[in-house]
Motif scaffolding. Structure first.
Motif, PDB file in Angstrom:
ATOM      1  N   ALA A  69       2.215   4.689  -4.955  1.00  0.00           N
ATOM      2  CA  ALA A  69       2.858   6.006  -5.057  1.00  0.00           C
ATOM      3  C   ALA A  69       1.957   6.956  -5.859  1.00  0.00           C
ATOM      4  O   ALA A  69       1.783   8.129  -5.502  1.00  0.00           O
ATOM      5  N   TRP A  70       1.353   6.433  -6.922  1.00  0.00           N
ATOM      6  CA  TRP A  70       0.445   7.262  -7.737  1.00  0.00           C
ATOM      7  C   TRP A  70      -0.739   7.752  -6.894  1.00  0.00           C
ATOM      8  O   TRP A  70      -1.177   8.899  -6.998  1.00  0.00           O
ATOM      9  N   LEU A  71      -1.196   6.879  -6.010  1.00  0.00           N
ATOM     10  CA  LEU A  71      -2.334   7.215  -5.157  1.00  0.00           C
ATOM     11  C   LEU A  71      -1.965   8.298  -4.133  1.00  0.00           C
ATOM     12  O   LEU A  71      -2.837   8.891  -3.505  1.00  0.00           O
ATOM     13  N   GLY A  72      -0.672   8.523  -3.982  1.00  0.00           N
ATOM     14  CA  GLY A  72      -0.218   9.586  -3.075  1.00  0.00           C
ATOM     15  C   GLY A  72       0.275   9.061  -1.740  1.00  0.00           C
ATOM     16  O   GLY A  72       0.456   9.823  -0.792  1.00  0.00           O
ATOM     17  N   LEU A  73       0.505   7.750  -1.650  1.00  0.00           N
ATOM     18  CA  LEU A  73       0.970   7.177  -0.387  1.00  0.00           C
ATOM     19  C   LEU A  73       2.495   7.106  -0.354  1.00  0.00           C
ATOM     20  O   LEU A  73       3.131   6.807  -1.357  1.00  0.00           O
ATOM     21  N   ASP A  74       3.042   7.361   0.816  1.00  0.00           N
ATOM     22  CA  ASP A  74       4.475   7.118   1.018  1.00  0.00           C
ATOM     23  C   ASP A  74       4.605   6.190   2.210  1.00  0.00           C
ATOM     24  O   ASP A  74       3.689   6.030   2.997  1.00  0.00           O
ATOM     25  N   TRP A  75       5.728   5.523   2.306  1.00  0.00           N
ATOM     26  CA  TRP A  75       5.918   4.570   3.395  1.00  0.00           C
ATOM     27  C   TRP A  75       7.299   4.736   4.005  1.00  0.00           C
ATOM     28  O   TRP A  75       8.194   5.327   3.405  1.00  0.00           O
ATOM     29  N   ASP A  76       7.426   4.212   5.219  1.00  0.00           N
ATOM     30  CA  ASP A  76       8.669   4.396   5.971  1.00  0.00           C
ATOM     31  C   ASP A  76       9.545   3.145   5.871  1.00  0.00           C
ATOM     32  O   ASP A  76       9.055   2.027   6.034  1.00  0.00           O
ATOM     33  N   GLY A  77      10.800   3.370   5.642  1.00  0.00           N
ATOM     34  CA  GLY A  77      11.747   2.253   5.584  1.00  0.00           C
ATOM     35  C   GLY A  77      11.611   1.465   4.297  1.00  0.00           C
ATOM     36  O   GLY A  77      10.810   1.799   3.417  1.00  0.00           O
ATOM     37  N   ALA A  78      12.396   0.392   4.230  1.00  0.00           N
ATOM     38  CA  ALA A  78      12.389  -0.439   3.021  1.00  0.00           C
ATOM     39  C   ALA A  78      11.130  -1.297   3.000  1.00  0.00           C
ATOM     40  O   ALA A  78      10.576  -1.629   4.045  1.00  0.00           O
ATOM     41  N   VAL A  79      10.693  -1.637   1.798  1.00  0.00           N
ATOM     42  CA  VAL A  79       9.555  -2.557   1.656  1.00  0.00           C
ATOM     43  C   VAL A  79      10.048  -3.940   2.104  1.00  0.00           C
ATOM     44  O   VAL A  79      11.119  -4.382   1.689  1.00  0.00           O
ATOM     45  N   ARG A  80       9.283  -4.598   2.949  1.00  0.00           N
ATOM     46  CA  ARG A  80       9.683  -5.941   3.360  1.00  0.00           C
ATOM     47  C   ARG A  80       9.090  -6.960   2.387  1.00  0.00           C
ATOM     48  O   ARG A  80       7.873  -6.991   2.175  1.00  0.00           O
ATOM     49  N   VAL A  81       9.955  -7.779   1.826  1.00  0.00           N
ATOM     50  CA  VAL A  81       9.511  -8.774   0.850  1.00  0.00           C
ATOM     51  C   VAL A  81       9.652 -10.146   1.520  1.00  0.00           C
ATOM     52  O   VAL A  81      10.760 -10.598   1.813  1.00  0.00           O
ATOM     53  N   GLN A  82       8.528 -10.794   1.768  1.00  0.00           N
ATOM     54  CA  GLN A  82       8.568 -12.005   2.607  1.00  0.00           C
ATOM     55  C   GLN A  82       9.452 -13.110   2.048  1.00  0.00           C
ATOM     56  O   GLN A  82      10.134 -13.800   2.808  1.00  0.00           O
ATOM     57  N   SER A  83       9.449 -13.284   0.736  1.00  0.00           N
ATOM     58  CA  SER A  83      10.219 -14.404   0.182  1.00  0.00           C
ATOM     59  C   SER A  83      11.718 -14.272   0.452  1.00  0.00           C
ATOM     60  O   SER A  83      12.466 -15.237   0.318  1.00  0.00           O
ATOM     61  N   ALA A  84      12.164 -13.075   0.858  1.00  0.00           N
ATOM     62  CA  ALA A  84      13.594 -12.877   1.149  1.00  0.00           C
ATOM     63  C   ALA A  84      13.911 -13.215   2.606  1.00  0.00           C
ATOM     64  O   ALA A  84      15.051 -13.046   3.042  1.00  0.00           O
ATOM     65  N   HIS A  85      12.916 -13.669   3.363  1.00  0.00           N
ATOM     66  CA  HIS A  85      13.132 -13.858   4.803  1.00  0.00           C
ATOM     67  C   HIS A  85      12.775 -15.261   5.285  1.00  0.00           C
ATOM     68  O   HIS A  85      12.423 -15.444   6.451  1.00  0.00           O
ATOM     69  N   LEU A  86      12.871 -16.221   4.392  1.00  0.00           N
ATOM     70  CA  LEU A  86      12.435 -17.583   4.765  1.00  0.00           C
ATOM     71  C   LEU A  86      13.239 -18.131   5.949  1.00  0.00           C
ATOM     72  O   LEU A  86      12.706 -18.889   6.773  1.00  0.00           O
ATOM     73  N   ALA A  87      14.511 -17.716   6.065  1.00  0.00           N
ATOM     74  CA  ALA A  87      15.336 -18.223   7.179  1.00  0.00           C
ATOM     75  C   ALA A  87      14.773 -17.762   8.524  1.00  0.00           C
ATOM     76  O   ALA A  87      14.842 -18.490   9.517  1.00  0.00           O
ATOM     77  N   GLU A  88      14.181 -16.572   8.560  1.00  0.00           N
ATOM     78  CA  GLU A  88      13.607 -16.080   9.821  1.00  0.00           C
ATOM     79  C   GLU A  88      12.385 -16.907  10.220  1.00  0.00           C
ATOM     80  O   GLU A  88      12.166 -17.204  11.383  1.00  0.00           O
ATOM     81  N   CYS A 210       3.938 -16.004   8.815  1.00  0.00           N
ATOM     82  CA  CYS A 210       4.666 -14.844   8.275  1.00  0.00           C
ATOM     83  C   CYS A 210       4.037 -13.527   8.712  1.00  0.00           C
ATOM     84  O   CYS A 210       4.737 -12.583   9.069  1.00  0.00           O
ATOM     85  N   VAL A 211       2.708 -13.472   8.666  1.00  0.00           N
ATOM     86  CA  VAL A 211       2.038 -12.205   8.954  1.00  0.00           C
ATOM     87  C   VAL A 211       2.292 -11.803  10.417  1.00  0.00           C
ATOM     88  O   VAL A 211       2.542 -10.646  10.735  1.00  0.00           O
ATOM     89  N   THR A 212       2.275 -12.794  11.303  1.00  0.00           N
ATOM     90  CA  THR A 212       2.449 -12.495  12.718  1.00  0.00           C
ATOM     91  C   THR A 212       3.907 -12.140  13.014  1.00  0.00           C
ATOM     92  O   THR A 212       4.195 -11.193  13.734  1.00  0.00           O
ATOM     93  N   HIS A 213       4.797 -12.937  12.457  1.00  0.00           N
ATOM     94  CA  HIS A 213       6.220 -12.656  12.652  1.00  0.00           C
ATOM     95  C   HIS A 213       6.567 -11.265  12.140  1.00  0.00           C
ATOM     96  O   HIS A 213       7.232 -10.470  12.803  1.00  0.00           O
ATOM     97  N   ASP A 214       6.085 -10.948  10.931  1.00  0.00           N
ATOM     98  CA  ASP A 214       6.489  -9.698  10.298  1.00  0.00           C
ATOM     99  C   ASP A 214       5.858  -8.472  10.953  1.00  0.00           C
ATOM    100  O   ASP A 214       6.484  -7.411  11.014  1.00  0.00           O
ATOM    101  N   ASP A 215       4.626  -8.617  11.443  1.00  0.00           N
ATOM    102  CA  ASP A 215       4.038  -7.475  12.155  1.00  0.00           C
ATOM    103  C   ASP A 215       4.915  -7.146  13.369  1.00  0.00           C
ATOM    104  O   ASP A 215       5.167  -5.984  13.672  1.00  0.00           O
TER     105      ASP A 215
END
Ligand code: GLU
Length: 293
Positions: A69-88, A210-215
């Protein structure tokens, strides 16, 4: 599971692992993804790749968000946190397991290194310089396998690479990935990685999975990341084909290097964005240093 749009907006992502603070190399990668998305009126999403409980820390995750955020970047939607998606990730493993494409591997790191050395006729290393797994547990008799599981021996799950490639539909046999810089396709050779790990002993998931699923899950259409990850793309392309996930295009950028020519790395003490800020540098100066004036 989500439905993909017929004509999805260009979507890029930044997917750091919160194992430390961001340095200039991360800033360059994040800025490249952000600019590509914003220039096209597309989306830029953020993901924290934190499945490794030994190496990832919540305070680093928090610091990453603050620094971006300090660098001036914004992002769309919620941040996806992988450890919260182990069931997927577990659900994907179930699909592959039902197709007979996974097997339990009981080998330790030392076993794997020893066996890779002993297999003198074959190459010993994967493209990312890990010892190539000799496939020892692939041929375990089912009874013996069940016994070892029942005895509580720890195991990881590996993809049976040969079986996975053989299972592809004819249309996918010539696996290709698209380089967004040139528009050209390259021929993927995931077999160079051998039977990759899709679930670790301690976590029911792995980087490749995880990287492939999440992309796919985040609707990413353009993966912007460092050229060090270019070889792994071949494995990712295979997983996409197996799971029927629409593949993105890839832009693998050069890595920033220090004055000795070494790539910037957390473990080598690359100067962090935080330290630059503490030294009085402005975000605009850091963006310029990262190559984005
Ligand atoms: N989480 C990985 C890293 O921090 C990046 C994964 C990717 O961009 O595909 O190195």
């Amino acid at each position: 599971m989500t439905t993909r749009f017929a004509d999805p907006p260009l979507t890029t992502r930044f997917a750091p692992s919160p194992t430390g603070l961001l340095h200039l190399g991360h800033a360059a990668s994040a800025l490249a993804g952000w600019h590509a998305a914003r220039a096209a009126g597309g989306r830029f999403v953020l993901r924290l790749e934190d499945i490794d409980p030994q190496r990832c820390r919540p305070d680093h995750a928090q610091a990453i968000l603050v620094d971006l955020a300090w660098l001036g970047l914004d992002w769309d939607g919620a941040v996806r946190v992988q450890s919260a998606h182990l069931a997927e990730y577990r659900a994907v493993l179930d699909v592959l397991r039902r197709r007979g494409l996974l097997y339990e591997c009981f080998c330790s790191r030392a076993d794997i290194a020893r066996e890779a050395k002993a297999a003198a006729s074959a190459p010993h290393c994967t493209p990312d310089e890990a010892p190539l797994y000799a496939g020892t547990c692939r041929g375990l008799a089912p009874g013996r396998r069940r016994q070892r599981i029942a005895a509580g021996e720890p195991y990881m799950l590996r993809l049976d690479m040969r079986a996975a490639l053989d299972s592809l539909a004819d249309a996918d046999r010539q696996l290709q990935a698209q380089d967004a810089a040139t528009g050209l396709h390259w021929r993927c050779r995931p077999e160079r990685f051998g039977d990759v790990v899709l679930a670790r002993r301690d976590v029911p998931a792995s980087y490749h999975l995880c990287v492939t699923h999440d992309d796919w899950r985040q609707g990413v259409t353009l993966v912007v990341r460092g050229e060090d990850l270019r070889p792994a793309t071949d494995v990712h392309r295979l997983l996409q084909a197996l799971m029927g996930w629409t593949p993105p295009a890839w832009l693998h950028h050069h890595l920033l290097r220090d004055r000795h020519g070494r790539r910037l790395a957390k473990r080598d003490g690359a100067r962090t964005l935080r330290a630059m800020r503490a030294d009085g540098m402005t975000a605009s100066e850091v963006r310029t240093l990262a190559g984005f004036a």
